[in-house]
Scaffold this motif. Structure first.
Motif, PDB file in Angstrom:
ATOM      1  N   HIS A 264       0.836  -1.196   0.000  1.00 51.66           N
ATOM      2  CA  HIS A 264       0.000   0.000   0.000  1.00 51.66           C
ATOM      3  C   HIS A 264       0.879   1.258   0.000  1.00 51.66           C
ATOM      4  O   HIS A 264       1.864   1.331   0.727  1.00 51.66           O
ATOM      5  CB  HIS A 264      -0.912   0.031   1.231  1.00 51.66           C
ATOM      6  CG  HIS A 264      -1.935  -1.058   1.236  1.00 51.66           C
ATOM      7  ND1 HIS A 264      -2.421  -1.638   2.390  1.00 51.66           N
ATOM      8  CD2 HIS A 264      -2.578  -1.692   0.203  1.00 51.66           C
ATOM      9  CE1 HIS A 264      -3.311  -2.559   2.087  1.00 51.66           C
ATOM     10  NE2 HIS A 264      -3.422  -2.617   0.771  1.00 51.66           N
ATOM     11  N   VAL A 265       0.498   2.242  -0.801  1.00 53.87           N
ATOM     12  CA  VAL A 265       1.204   3.522  -0.777  1.00 53.87           C
ATOM     13  C   VAL A 265       0.436   4.552   0.037  1.00 53.87           C
ATOM     14  O   VAL A 265       0.989   5.586   0.411  1.00 53.87           O
ATOM     15  CB  VAL A 265       1.460   4.048  -2.205  1.00 53.87           C
ATOM     16  CG1 VAL A 265       2.388   3.113  -2.957  1.00 53.87           C
ATOM     17  CG2 VAL A 265       0.164   4.243  -2.974  1.00 53.87           C
ATOM     18  N   VAL A 266      -0.835   4.275   0.290  1.00 56.52           N
ATOM     19  CA  VAL A 266      -1.656   5.079   1.202  1.00 56.52           C
ATOM     20  C   VAL A 266      -2.373   4.095   2.117  1.00 56.52           C
ATOM     21  O   VAL A 266      -3.040   3.171   1.637  1.00 56.52           O
ATOM     22  CB  VAL A 266      -2.686   5.952   0.460  1.00 56.52           C
ATOM     23  CG1 VAL A 266      -3.530   6.746   1.456  1.00 56.52           C
ATOM     24  CG2 VAL A 266      -1.994   6.897  -0.519  1.00 56.52           C
ATOM     25  N   SER A 267      -2.213   4.256   3.421  1.00 62.73           N
ATOM     26  CA  SER A 267      -2.776   3.301   4.372  1.00 62.73           C
ATOM     27  C   SER A 267      -3.847   3.949   5.232  1.00 62.73           C
ATOM     28  O   SER A 267      -3.774   5.139   5.561  1.00 62.73           O
ATOM     29  CB  SER A 267      -1.673   2.740   5.278  1.00 62.73           C
ATOM     30  OG  SER A 267      -0.722   2.026   4.518  1.00 62.73           O
ATOM     31  N   PHE A 268      -4.849   3.130   5.555  1.00 63.47           N
ATOM     32  CA  PHE A 268      -5.919   3.524   6.468  1.00 63.47           C
ATOM     33  C   PHE A 268      -6.021   2.438   7.533  1.00 63.47           C
ATOM     34  O   PHE A 268      -6.865   1.552   7.443  1.00 63.47           O
ATOM     35  CB  PHE A 268      -7.251   3.664   5.731  1.00 63.47           C
ATOM     36  CG  PHE A 268      -7.169   4.456   4.448  1.00 63.47           C
ATOM     37  CD1 PHE A 268      -7.176   5.837   4.466  1.00 63.47           C
ATOM     38  CD2 PHE A 268      -7.051   3.807   3.223  1.00 63.47           C
ATOM     39  CE1 PHE A 268      -7.098   6.562   3.286  1.00 63.47           C
ATOM     40  CE2 PHE A 268      -6.970   4.523   2.037  1.00 63.47           C
ATOM     41  CZ  PHE A 268      -6.998   5.909   2.080  1.00 63.47           C
ATOM     42  N   GLY A 269      -5.119   2.491   8.509  1.00 60.05           N
ATOM     43  CA  GLY A 269      -5.076   1.418   9.488  1.00 60.05           C
ATOM     44  C   GLY A 269      -4.566   0.150   8.826  1.00 60.05           C
ATOM     45  O   GLY A 269      -3.489   0.125   8.240  1.00 60.05           O
ATOM     46  N   GLN A 270      -5.340  -0.939   8.889  1.00 59.47           N
ATOM     47  CA  GLN A 270      -4.953  -2.201   8.262  1.00 59.47           C
ATOM     48  C   GLN A 270      -5.258  -2.214   6.769  1.00 59.47           C
ATOM     49  O   GLN A 270      -4.745  -3.056   6.035  1.00 59.47           O
ATOM     50  CB  GLN A 270      -5.691  -3.364   8.944  1.00 59.47           C
ATOM     51  CG  GLN A 270      -5.334  -3.543  10.410  1.00 59.47           C
ATOM     52  CD  GLN A 270      -3.871  -3.889  10.608  1.00 59.47           C
ATOM     53  OE1 GLN A 270      -3.311  -4.700   9.880  1.00 59.47           O
ATOM     54  NE2 GLN A 270      -3.238  -3.277  11.609  1.00 59.47           N
TER      55      GLN A 270
END
Length: 297
Positions: A264-270
């Motif tokens: 992932h290059v942008v993460s939202f938690g998991q």
């Protein structure tokens, strides 16, 4: 333990034939043939569209059929330059900065659709400006044929055993050759690592399905009479298809780490999104905006 349900990668060489004459060697690869076939089929279909003025606004085609050959030259340059530079900038900047001479080795693969798309947009705008062609109408004709080249290119990716998906135990998983393809998580339950054949998923969605939808809109629903509508549908449709397939596609190695196994290059938690999804989101928004603008005009 071996994988009970999986498809072994077929014994297909990336090279169709090779001619060696002394120190000179010429090889025709499936990857190159996909581009050639895509360009030729696109040229033939766009020529056919220009010969049917009833499909266009005011029953007037945007350019004579004889001038489509000149457009093809612009498109080829845009695809190759944009696709290669996009791959270098978006995916493997560090490597190619260390080995800049390899940027020119496009016959070995390594093209970015998003970069190629940007290259075609620039090439098309230059052509329209030089030949006084309505940009949106020309874009609509190019958008119709783009899925053909995309679909053929994804099939070539499969033959090259590249851009495969994440590991899977589904019965249609493919056991791709090579150490990287077989580098599955340490707790993988079986000896062989099968992966989603995401190249074929993309060939189906971005190629066959998208072309079928656009062809129906052009020849059955008269969408060429609304400049920009076909272009908007293509851009949004491709972006949505690519965004969806990215959930099963293996992220590029430079984005993967022990703490970020899905790349992932942008993460939202998991959760998170990959580079392919980041680049696809603007396409979806731009496509929807073009559709909204076209249908209101």
């Amino acid at each position: 333990m071996t994988l009970p349900l999986a498809i072994m990668f077929p014994d297909i060489s990336p090279v169709i034939f090779q001619i060696d004459l002394g120190s000179f060697s010429f090889a025709l690869r499936w990857y190159a043939l996909a581009y050639i076939a895509g360009f030729l089929l696109g040229w033939w279909i766009i020529q056919s569209l220009m010969k049917r003025p009833a499909l266009w606004p005011a029953n007037t085609a945007p350019l004579p059929a004889a001038k489509v050959e000149g457009l093809l030259t612009y498109v080829i340059i845009g695809v190759i330059l944009g696709g290669r530079l996009g791959f270098v900038l978006f995916y493997q900047t560090g490597y190619y900065m260390a080995y800049p001479a390899e940027i020119l080795r496009i016959w070995e693969g390594g093209m970015s659709f998003h970069g190629g798309f940007a290259g075609v947009v620039v090439a098309g705008l230059v052509y329209c400006r030089r030949h006084a062609v309505p940009p949106l109408q020309l874009a609509d004709s190019m958008a119709l044929v783009a899925p053909i080249g995309i679909g053929l290119g994804r099939v070539a990716n499969f033959i090259n055993a590249e851009l495969w998906g994440r590991p899977t135990t589904m019965p249609w998983g493919v056991v791709f050759p090579g150490a990287q393809a077989q580098n599955c998580p340490w707790d993988w339950p079986v000896a062989l690592c099968a992966r989603h054949p995401t190249q074929l998923y993309e060939a189906a969605l971005e190629g066959a399905v998208l072309f079928a939808v656009l062809a129906w809109l052009v020849w059955r629903s008269g969408w060429l009479k609304t400049p920009g509508a076909v272009t908007g549908m293509f851009i949004a449709g491709y972006g949505l298809a690519r965004f969806t397939v990215e959930f099963w596609r293996q992220a590029d190695a430079q984005f993967i780490s022990p703490d970020n196994p899905l790349g992932h290059v942008v993460s939202f938690g998991q959760a998170g999104i990959t580079m392919g999804q980041v680049l696809s989101l603007p396409m979806i928004l731009i496509g929807l905006a073009l559709l909204w603008r076209a249908r209101r005009a």
